[in-house]
Design a protein around this motif. Structure first.
Motif, PDB file in Angstrom:
ATOM      1  N   SER A 170       0.852  -1.191   0.000  1.00 18.29           N
ATOM      2  CA  SER A 170       0.000   0.000   0.000  1.00 18.29           C
ATOM      3  C   SER A 170       0.888   1.241   0.000  1.00 18.29           C
ATOM      4  CB  SER A 170      -0.922   0.003   1.218  1.00 18.29           C
ATOM      5  OG  SER A 170      -1.820  -1.097   1.168  1.00 18.29           O
ATOM      6  N   LYS A 275      -9.185   6.421   0.534  1.00 21.85           N
ATOM      7  CA  LYS A 275      -8.443   5.167   0.384  1.00 21.85           C
ATOM      8  C   LYS A 275      -9.046   4.366  -0.764  1.00 21.85           C
ATOM      9  CE  LYS A 275      -6.916   1.089   2.979  1.00 21.85           C
ATOM     10  NZ  LYS A 275      -6.986   0.375   4.276  1.00 21.85           N
ATOM     11  N   ASP A 277      -8.780   0.849  -3.138  1.00 26.59           N
ATOM     12  CA  ASP A 277      -8.281  -0.517  -3.132  1.00 26.59           C
ATOM     13  C   ASP A 277      -7.669  -0.878  -4.482  1.00 26.59           C
ATOM     14  OD1 ASP A 277      -9.308  -1.268  -0.454  1.00 26.59           O
ATOM     15  OD2 ASP A 277     -11.230  -0.897  -1.407  1.00 26.59           O
ATOM     16  N   GLY A 310      -3.914  -4.697  -1.858  1.00 23.34           N
ATOM     17  CA  GLY A 310      -3.279  -3.492  -1.332  1.00 23.34           C
ATOM     18  C   GLY A 310      -4.172  -2.275  -1.540  1.00 23.34           C
ATOM     19  N   SER A 311      -3.589  -1.062  -1.379  1.00 27.16           N
ATOM     20  CA  SER A 311      -4.403   0.140  -1.521  1.00 27.16           C
ATOM     21  C   SER A 311      -3.506   1.353  -1.764  1.00 27.16           C
ATOM     22  CB  SER A 311      -5.250   0.369  -0.269  1.00 27.16           C
ATOM     23  OG  SER A 311      -4.409   0.638   0.850  1.00 27.16           O
TER      24      SER A 311
END
Length: 316
Positions: A170, A275, A277, A310-311
């Protein structure tokens, strides 16, 4: 995309034919899928608007008020308390399960219930909590090739329960920035000879920079000479999707943990803060995401890798 994926299926089983060729030299032989869990709180914060009106309130309603955490103050800064509802005679109002019905009220600094102009208990101003969408950290193990052939040109094929874990890192960025994420490999003691990873990003907010997506770790000076760097084929397809295809033509197993590949994304201008993804897609090629051939063996094992999403967190 269908044509590309058809080719990728062939790449995924190259290991089968490579072993076949070695064993039989004389004969010559709209977008991604994400798993989401939506959590929202739609419960009413009070059980009754006036004394006696909800004497038949359900036990579930009462439980929702009594069990939910009560904030100290409402959105206006007024103190909050929980009291039992009473009727005109001052008797406690109960629900169908004979439990007292409660409500949230505003109290002063001494704990006395504040009333409105009509003499009714003043209700706190509490805005409903927004829905929160969470994307599962792990999208799990893809389905096995249960219908895989058991023999190709004398090469035995079997399904294996093991496989490495691929974890997408991330990162944090601003709109207009270019960011790199790494696909890290762990739990790889048994190794593999062929492995695929599909990565999806929301094309409304991200652009995949295919020319800067490579096998191995782009931050390493010799990544192009690494096993993943020199044996990786990378192809972007559709919008916001890219696939990494690892196959060691010398049939050397990849056994080390490390960086499988680098994903380079550009955050588009105007992308709102939040946020986002970045996910793996394990539905490609029917779940046949990898193979392994142990040294000295003529058996191809169809492995079951695990993929962890993840992000990218976009800041102001």
């Amino acid at each position: 995309m269908k044509e590309i994926r058809t080719k990728l299926i062939a790449v995924a089983v190259l290991a089968l034919f490579a072993v076949s060729a070695t064993a039989c030299e004389a004969a010559k032989p709209d977008g991604g899928t994400t798993t989401t869990t939506t959590v929202s709180d739609n419960s009413d914060s009070s059980s009754s608007d006036a004394a006696g009106e909800n004497s038949d309130a359900s036990a579930d309603d009462e439980s929702a008020v009594s069990e939910a955490p009560v904030p100290e103050k409402d959105d206006d800064g007024s103190k909050i308390s929980v009291v039992e509802v009473t009727d005109a005679a001052g008797s406690a109002v109960t629900d169908a399960a004979s439990k007292p019905v409660t409500e949230l009220v505003i109290v002063d600094d001494k704990g006395t219930v504040v009333t409105d102009a009509k003499g009714q208990n003043a209700k706190p101003n509490i805005k409903p909590a927004p829905a929160v969408t969470k994307v599962a950290d792990s999208i799990g193990t893809p389905p096995k090739m249960t219908d895989a052939p058991q023999d190709i040109n004398g090469v035995k094929i079997e399904n294996a329960s093991y496989g490495p874990t691929l974890t997408l890192s991330s990162a944090e960025a601003k709109a207009g920035d270019t960011v790199q994420l790494k696909i890290n490999i762990t739990d790889n003691a048994k190794g593999f000879t062929a492995l695929m990873a599909y990565v999806d990003a929301n094309s409304e907010y991200f652009e995949i920079i295919e020319s800067e997506c490579n096998g191995g770790d782009r931050d390493a000076a010799d990544y192009k000479r690494s096993q993943f760097g020199k044996n990786m084929t990378v192809n972007a397809y559709d919008k916001g999707s890219i696939v990494y295809m690892f196959f060691d033509s010398q049939m050397k197993q990849a056994k080390d943990d490390g960086v499988f590949a680098t994903v380079t994304l550009k955050v588009k201008e105007g992308t709102p803060a939040g946020k986002y993804d970045i996910t793996f897609n394990t539905t490609g090629d029917g779940g046949a995401m990898g193979n392994n051939i142990e040294e000295g063996s003529s058996t191809v094992q169809v492995i079951s890798p695990k993929y962890v999403n993840g992000s990218v967190t976009v800041t102001e």
